[in-house]
Design an enzyme around this catalytic site. Structure first.
Site, PDB file in Angstrom:
ATOM      1  CB  SER A 193     -14.589  18.294  28.512  1.00  0.00           C
ATOM      2  OG  SER A 193     -14.840  17.575  27.331  1.00  0.00           O
TER       3      SER A 193
ATOM      4  CB  CYS B   8      -7.826  22.042  34.052  1.00  0.00           C
ATOM      5  SG  CYS B   8      -6.050  22.097  33.911  1.00  0.00           S
TER       6      CYS B   8
ATOM      7  CE  LYS C 257      -9.279  17.945  17.500  1.00  0.00           C
ATOM      8  NZ  LYS C 257      -9.300  19.427  17.563  1.00  0.00           N
TER       9      LYS C 257
ATOM     10  CD  GLU D  58      -2.715  15.729  32.696  1.00  0.00           C
ATOM     11  OE1 GLU D  58      -3.321  16.325  33.597  1.00  0.00           O
ATOM     12  OE2 GLU D  58      -1.680  15.074  32.882  1.00  0.00           O
TER      13      GLU D  58
ATOM     14  CG  ASN E 254      -7.531  25.475  29.030  1.00  0.00           C
ATOM     15  OD1 ASN E 254      -6.930  24.700  28.288  1.00  0.00           O
ATOM     16  ND2 ASN E 254      -7.819  25.181  30.276  1.00  0.00           N
TER      17      ASN E 254
ATOM     18  CD  GLU F 176       0.166  16.271  29.660  1.00  0.00           C
ATOM     19  OE1 GLU F 176      -0.068  17.468  29.932  1.00  0.00           O
ATOM     20  OE2 GLU F 176      -0.263  15.730  28.624  1.00  0.00           O
TER      21      GLU F 176
HETATM   22  P1  NAD Z   1     -13.214  19.642  24.947  1.00  0.00           P
HETATM   23  O1  NAD Z   1     -13.173  18.282  25.529  1.00  0.00           O
HETATM   24  O2  NAD Z   1     -14.470  20.133  24.392  1.00  0.00           O
HETATM   25  O3  NAD Z   1     -12.149  19.772  23.769  1.00  0.00           O
HETATM   26  C1  NAD Z   1     -10.808  19.384  23.926  1.00  0.00           C
HETATM   27  C2  NAD Z   1     -10.318  18.842  22.601  1.00  0.00           C
HETATM   28  O4  NAD Z   1     -11.092  17.695  22.269  1.00  0.00           O
HETATM   29  C3  NAD Z   1     -10.454  19.815  21.442  1.00  0.00           C
HETATM   30  O5  NAD Z   1      -9.326  19.663  20.611  1.00  0.00           O
HETATM   31  C4  NAD Z   1     -11.694  19.305  20.727  1.00  0.00           C
HETATM   32  O6  NAD Z   1     -11.709  19.594  19.356  1.00  0.00           O
HETATM   33  C5  NAD Z   1     -11.571  17.817  20.952  1.00  0.00           C
HETATM   34  N1  NAD Z   1     -12.813  17.068  20.820  1.00  0.00           N
HETATM   35  C6  NAD Z   1     -14.074  17.501  21.046  1.00  0.00           C
HETATM   36  N2  NAD Z   1     -14.948  16.489  20.789  1.00  0.00           N
HETATM   37  C7  NAD Z   1     -14.214  15.415  20.403  1.00  0.00           C
HETATM   38  C8  NAD Z   1     -14.529  14.075  20.007  1.00  0.00           C
HETATM   39  N3  NAD Z   1     -15.774  13.638  19.952  1.00  0.00           N
HETATM   40  N4  NAD Z   1     -13.505  13.259  19.687  1.00  0.00           N
HETATM   41  C9  NAD Z   1     -12.234  13.687  19.747  1.00  0.00           C
HETATM   42  N5  NAD Z   1     -11.874  14.933  20.091  1.00  0.00           N
HETATM   43  C10 NAD Z   1     -12.857  15.789  20.422  1.00  0.00           C
HETATM   44  O7  NAD Z   1     -12.626  20.584  26.080  1.00  0.00           O
HETATM   45  P2  NAD Z   1     -12.361  22.150  25.977  1.00  0.00           P
HETATM   46  O8  NAD Z   1     -13.664  22.819  26.207  1.00  0.00           O
HETATM   47  O9  NAD Z   1     -11.581  22.503  24.773  1.00  0.00           O
HETATM   48  O10 NAD Z   1     -11.362  22.367  27.195  1.00  0.00           O
HETATM   49  C11 NAD Z   1     -11.789  22.624  28.447  1.00  0.00           C
HETATM   50  C12 NAD Z   1     -11.638  21.382  29.310  1.00  0.00           C
HETATM   51  O11 NAD Z   1     -10.273  20.951  29.319  1.00  0.00           O
HETATM   52  C13 NAD Z   1     -11.968  21.662  30.748  1.00  0.00           C
HETATM   53  O12 NAD Z   1     -12.752  20.629  31.274  1.00  0.00           O
HETATM   54  C14 NAD Z   1     -10.592  21.694  31.431  1.00  0.00           C
HETATM   55  O13 NAD Z   1     -10.624  21.406  32.794  1.00  0.00           O
HETATM   56  C15 NAD Z   1      -9.853  20.693  30.652  1.00  0.00           C
HETATM   57  N6  NAD Z   1      -8.393  20.898  30.795  1.00  0.00           N
HETATM   58  C16 NAD Z   1      -7.702  20.026  31.562  1.00  0.00           C
HETATM   59  C17 NAD Z   1      -6.347  20.193  31.748  1.00  0.00           C
HETATM   60  C18 NAD Z   1      -5.582  19.224  32.583  1.00  0.00           C
HETATM   61  O14 NAD Z   1      -4.367  19.233  32.507  1.00  0.00           O
HETATM   62  N7  NAD Z   1      -6.215  18.371  33.359  1.00  0.00           N
HETATM   63  C19 NAD Z   1      -5.686  21.268  31.144  1.00  0.00           C
HETATM   64  C20 NAD Z   1      -6.421  22.152  30.367  1.00  0.00           C
HETATM   65  C21 NAD Z   1      -7.799  21.936  30.196  1.00  0.00           C
END
Ligand code: NAD
Length: 478
Positions: A230, A285, A175, A251, A152, A458
């Protein structure tokens, strides 16, 4: 300007690497390919750690002034390439070009800030209980850092981690999300252009994130995992980190309450809400997820909000839209499900604009009223442009309902009363509270969540502490 629809390399030890297979990065507005990136596996994941570990031995011993100078150069190159990188970001992520440029400015601000902060890695001398002793506290770089980032904010989520890590003297393996790797690759290319040495920043792209992260999580040379994404993936990584007792920064997701008190300035609240709710088409987020408005001002608020939402143009981010597409088909499906669920439980849906939903992953913004807390849109992070509005009678009710969740990232309150502002900010169980401010995030302030929204911060000096070990040296004098 990089030619699009080509095979892009990853970077390990300062070298451009291609793997046997590549995967496509698709434009969510047109469903056309934007580029192809390496589908890295365990071999590249391990090579990245080898390079980061070797580089750590020298990088961690360079002076803070030297690291600051290189970060400053990286900042300048990002600024010079801002339009180019923002364009790639819009093509792969979908957000409006103006927003992509805004994100680039925000992303580069972390590099600039940590270039300055690198020089302020102070220790302490603590008075000892006996005259013959000296107690020294010094801070040292943690080591090799693994950074896993979401789609995002494809640039900011990288610099928010990498800039403080490098300032502290750490090296990194990154990554990025498989949907948005190109922005990340351009940032790493820019870092090399700035003269940041080979191996200090390594990046792999993959369609098998679990395979790559397993290599990193099992490798005791990786001393810390910093993850944005997530909550379920964050929990999984936290469990994995236990095996080698890695440090963890997470995060994670949010479910931000946006509270509009009885005495709020409605016009300002609506302006703030439009920015908070619809930036990045609602895929942030910290975006407003649950809107609580005092029952006495519901009608004037809804009228002003609807008028404002009607002016929003949905479309291709390269063509002047206010809202781009969602990231993929699954995201659209999730939002539709929340709309159906809310309607079936009695919500009123005010459709506020039309889009051609056949092309790209578009969905129209919508306001929902008569919303109750049992609806999915009040319980699950939406990550889309729908705005559920529910009324409350007392400030205590608003606080209780806002806190009634496992999430605790950001919360917003609009009020003209200083006393209410203090009472709300004291009581809300959230890492970030915006009072009459819907855009609180900035390089010098701590960003992060309570409860299941995360661990660590952060931004600011807090963000650099995440990459520093505290060492206590006790000296017995002769
Ligand atoms: P996601 O967890 O699906 O993916 C995030 C990252 O994790 C990607 O790089 C993905 O390839 C990797 N990933 C997926 N499965 C994995 C595994 N089994 N092992 C290791 N890495 C893995 O999340 P998303 O859909 O890309 O992002 C949206 C989420 O991120 C939302 O929940 C949002 O709230 C959160 N977010 C939080 C913040 C914050 O600062 N708190 C900022 C931006 C987004």
């Amino acid at each position: 300007m990089k030619k699009v629809v080509e095979k892009w390399p990853i970077y390990i030890n300062g070298e451009s690497i291609h793997t046997e297979s590549h995967f496509v990065v698709e434009n969510p507005a047109t469903l056309e390919p934007v580029g192809y990136v390496p589908d890295a596996n365990e071999k590249e994941a391990k090579a990245a750690v080898d390079a980061a570990q070797a580089a750590f031995l020298t990088w961690s011993k360079t002076s803070a002034y030297h690291r600051a100078e290189l970060l400053e150069k990286w900042y300048t190159i990002i600024e010079n390439r801002l339009d180019e990188i923002a364009t790639i970001m819009t093509l792969e992520q979908g957000k409006p070009l103006a927003e992509a440029k805004g994100e680039m400015k925000y992303a580069s601000s972390f590099v600039k800030w940590y270039a300055e902060e690198a020089k302020r890695n102070y220790g302490e001398i603590i008075p000892a209980s006996v005259a013959s002793k000296r107690i020294l506290v010094q801070k040292q770089a943690v080591g090799v850092i693994a950074a896993i980032t979401p789609w995002n904010f494809p640039a900011a989520m990288i610099t928010r981690k990498v800039a403080p890590a490098l300032a502290a003297g750490c090296t990194v393996v990154i990554k990025p999300a498989e949907q948005t790797p190109l922005t990340a690759l351009l940032l790493v290319e820019s870092a090399h252009e700035a003269g940041i040495p080979a191996g200090v920043i390594n990046i792999v792209t993959t369609q098998k994130p679990g395979d790559v992260s397993d290599v990193w999580m099992n490798d005791s040379r990786v001393k810390k995992i910093t993850f944005t994404g997530s909550t379920p993936v964050g929990k999984h990584l936290m469990k994995k980190a236990a095996e080698t007792v890695k440090k963890v920064s997470l995060e994670l997701g949010g479910l931000a309450p946006f509270i509009i008190a009885e005495d709020a300035n409605i016009e300002e609240a609506v302006n703030g809400l439009i920015q908070s709710k619809f930036r990045n088409a609602g895929q942030t987020c910290i975006c407003a997820n649950r809107i609580f408005v005092h029952e006495t001002i519901e009608q004037p608020f809804l009228q002003a909000f609807e008028e404002a939402v009607l002016t929003l143009k949905v479309g291709n981010g390269m063509e002047g839209a206010d809202l781009g597409p969602l990231i993929d088909g699954a995201a659209v499906k999730k939002v539709r499900l929340q709309l159906e669920d809310a309607a079936s439980k009695g919500a009123t849906i005010h459709n506020t604009s039309k889009v051609d939903e056949k092309q790209g992953h578009f969905i129209a913004p919508a306001i929902l009223s008569n919303v109750t807390d049992d609806m999915l849109c009040m319980q699950e992070e939406t990550f889309g442009p729908i705005a559920p509005v529910s009324t409350f009678k007392t400030d205590q009710e608003a606080i209780d309902r806002a806190n009634n969740t496992n999430f605790g990232l950001a919360a917003y309150v609009y009020t003209e009363s200083l006393n209410k502002a203090v009472a709300y900010s004291d009581a809300l169980e959230y890492g970030i509270v915006g009072i009459n401010d819907s855009a609180p995030s900035t390089a010098q302030a701590p960003f992060g969540g309570m409860k299941e929204s995360g661990i660590g911060r952060e931004g600011g000096h807090y963000g650099m502490d995440e990459y520093l070990e505290v060492k206590y040296v006790s000296m017995q004098l002769g």
